[in-house]
Every structure is written in C-alpha cells, then in structure tokens.
Design an enzyme around this catalytic site. Structure first.
Site, PDB file in Angstrom:
ATOM      1  N   SER A 124       0.863  -1.177   0.000  1.00 54.19           N
ATOM      2  CA  SER A 124       0.000   0.000   0.000  1.00 54.19           C
ATOM      3  C   SER A 124       0.906   1.236   0.000  1.00 54.19           C
ATOM      4  O   SER A 124       1.879   1.292  -0.750  1.00 54.19           O
ATOM      5  CB  SER A 124      -0.923  -0.054   1.232  1.00 54.19           C
TER       6      SER A 124
ATOM      7  N   TYR B 225      -4.583   8.662  -6.260  1.00 51.99           N
ATOM      8  CA  TYR B 225      -3.629   7.567  -6.079  1.00 51.99           C
ATOM      9  C   TYR B 225      -3.828   6.921  -4.711  1.00 51.99           C
ATOM     10  O   TYR B 225      -3.882   5.684  -4.592  1.00 51.99           O
ATOM     11  CB  TYR B 225      -2.198   8.094  -6.208  1.00 51.99           C
TER      12      TYR B 225
ATOM     13  N   LYS C  29      -4.752   2.895  -2.864  1.00 54.59           N
ATOM     14  CA  LYS C  29      -4.062   2.238  -1.759  1.00 54.59           C
ATOM     15  C   LYS C  29      -4.997   2.029  -0.566  1.00 54.59           C
ATOM     16  O   LYS C  29      -4.847   1.053   0.185  1.00 54.59           O
ATOM     17  CB  LYS C  29      -2.818   3.039  -1.359  1.00 54.59           C
TER      18      LYS C  29
END
Length: 293
Positions: free
Chosen positions: A142, A156, A160
């Site tokens: 992650s 983005y 994660k």
C-alpha cells in the site's frame, strides 16, 4: 538447514521490487520476478542467478498472469518437487499526482486498473496454489497515502485505501486455510517513485489549485531522492516479514508512515468525541451506548 522458499514479486525491475529481489536472493530463497519488458536485462543484473526466474508479465493481463504463475510452479518443481509459491509480493503500481477535479476518468481508471485490479488479478492466480498446499503469505504493498490523504495524492491514495481494505478482508478469509495476508504501507523512501517512470501527473492543471496541488507538484520535484526511507532497509524488513511465523495484517514502514497513522487516528478520535451525541443519536432508543471518558 534453511528450507528454500519461492517468492513471486511483481514489478521486480526497479524501486522496491528490485531491492526486495536483491534481499530475498541474498537470503538464499528463490525469486520469480515479473517485468513488463526487458526480462533478459534483469536476469543479467543478477548474473543469471539460477534462483531467479524473470517472466514478462503485465498485471492487467489475466492470461499472462495465469501463464506466468504456472510457468513458475512448473520450472521450480523440476529442481524441488515440493516447490510452490510461498510468498507473493504485489508491488507493481504507479503514482498519479493530481487534484481530485483535475484528473480525467481515463487517468483514474488506468491507475485503478494497475494498482487495484492488477493486484486482484495476481491474487486470484496465486491463491489456488496456496490453498492446495494450505500455506502461503500474500503481501500487498500500500502506501502512507493509503493510511491518510495528502493534497494532490487523493486519487492515487484511494487505490491504496482499496488495497488496505482488500487485504484486511483477505486476511480473515484465508486464515483458516493456513495462509497469511499482510498489507505494507511504506512512507517516503528514496526510490524512483517520483520519476516519470513511476509517476504520472494529470494532463489538466487547474490554476485555482495552484496553492494546494500546484505546490505539491513543486514539492514532489524538489524532494525527489531526498526522502528519508532507506530502500535497502525496507527490503530487509520484507525478508523478515516473509519469514515470520506470526506476521501482522498491517505493517507501516518508516517513522513518517507511523506518524501519519497515529495523527489520523488521533484526529478521528477527536471528531468522535466532539460529535459523540450526534453519532450515537441515530440509533434506536433501546440501544444503549456507553459514552467515553
């Protein structure tokens, strides 16, 4: 005598993937390293080490993934009849630096295609072999941006955040089968993540975000290769994680990642305390709630 394990590492040609591959080979284990291109170059980098199998594979191509996993199992079985994929490292991915409004649908979808759906593709291909052997360890990478949001990294980071949630559920699902799942959230490490090879900036730049997202773009360029984290030490941490008999579900790496998590949970607890009556006031009257001190 050490039992040789087989690691399947995606995105093995650079960044974290390359450093983890180095550390795993140095520890005496085998590595299946996947790359999108130039497989021979990575093999040559390690002097064609017989414990390294480099396979060309795109994490968005399910057929390639299934073929790569089968090739890995078949090839190492020739030298060790008990060989299997013991540890999966889902490392392949890339960054998207953009304001939430700035990115196009296609830019966001592609980031999810690689970072989230690519991870799922590989998990689905590897888990049947781990289930058969009733052992294995899935390690998904992650980010500190998956623990708490940052200006310019929300999209983005959301990929994660997805990996965090997927891994949590996966860990519970596979535990009865003798399989572990861990999500690792590295902080800011001195890799090529901020280079154009690993980072895409949205094509659209909206002037109104100059003081927020624009400032982050300038900051990212300035701190490239000045990040506090040491990739070699991170790789050693992965080796320790892969050899742990009782691995954690969550593993933040770096003081900055730990601090981000703690500051977020502290802020969350403050919101809960400030809004406790509103939060609990939505329950039926017959539901008892103990107010915290």
């Amino acid at each position: 005598m050490k039992t040789q394990k087989t690691w399947f590492i995606t995105g093995a040609s650079r960044g974290f993937g390359l450093e983890i591959t180095k550390a795993v080979l140095a520890s005496g284990d085998r590595v299946v390293g996947t790359v999108r291109s130039k497989a021979a170059e990575l093999s040559a980098h390690f002097n064609n080490d017989p414990d390294l199998l480099v396979i060309t594979m795109d994490v968005t191509n399910e057929q390639q993934i299934k073929a790569a996993v089968q090739q890995a199992v078949d090839q190492f079985a020739q030298v060790d009849q008990f060989a299997q994929i013991d540890i999966l490292i889902n490392n392949a991915g890339y960054g998207l630096l953009s304001g939430v409004e700035e990115a196009t649908n296609e830019e966001v979808k592609q980031n999810y295609e690689v970072n989230v759906f690519g991870t799922l593709n590989v998990i689905r291909a590897v888990l049947p072999f781990m289930r058969e052997k009733k052992s294995g360890h899935v390690i998904n990478i992650s980010s500190v941006g998956g623990l708490g949001a940052y200006i310019g990294w929300g999209l983005y980071g959301s990929t994660k955040f997805a990996i965090e949630g997927i891994t949590e559920a996966l860990a519970m699902e596979v535990a009865p089968l003798g399989i572990f799942a861990t999500v690792v959230a590295p902080g800011f490490f001195r890799t090529n993540f901020l280079d154009e090879s690993s980072l895409i900036s949205s094509a659209q730049i909206i002037p109104d975000y100059a003081e927020t997202v624009g400032a982050m773009r300038k900051f990212a360029a300035k701190v490239n290769y000045q990040q506090p984290g040491d990739p070699e030490k991170l790789a050693k941490a992965f080796v320790a994680l892969g050899n742990s008999e009782n691995p954690p579900v969550h593993l933040p790496l770096g003081k900055d990642s730990l601090e981000r998590f703690r500051s977020k949970t502290a802020a969350f607890e403050k919101d809960v305390a400030d809004w406790f009556d509103t939060i609990t006031g939505t329950d039926h009257d017959d539901v008892k709630t103990n107010k915290p001190e």
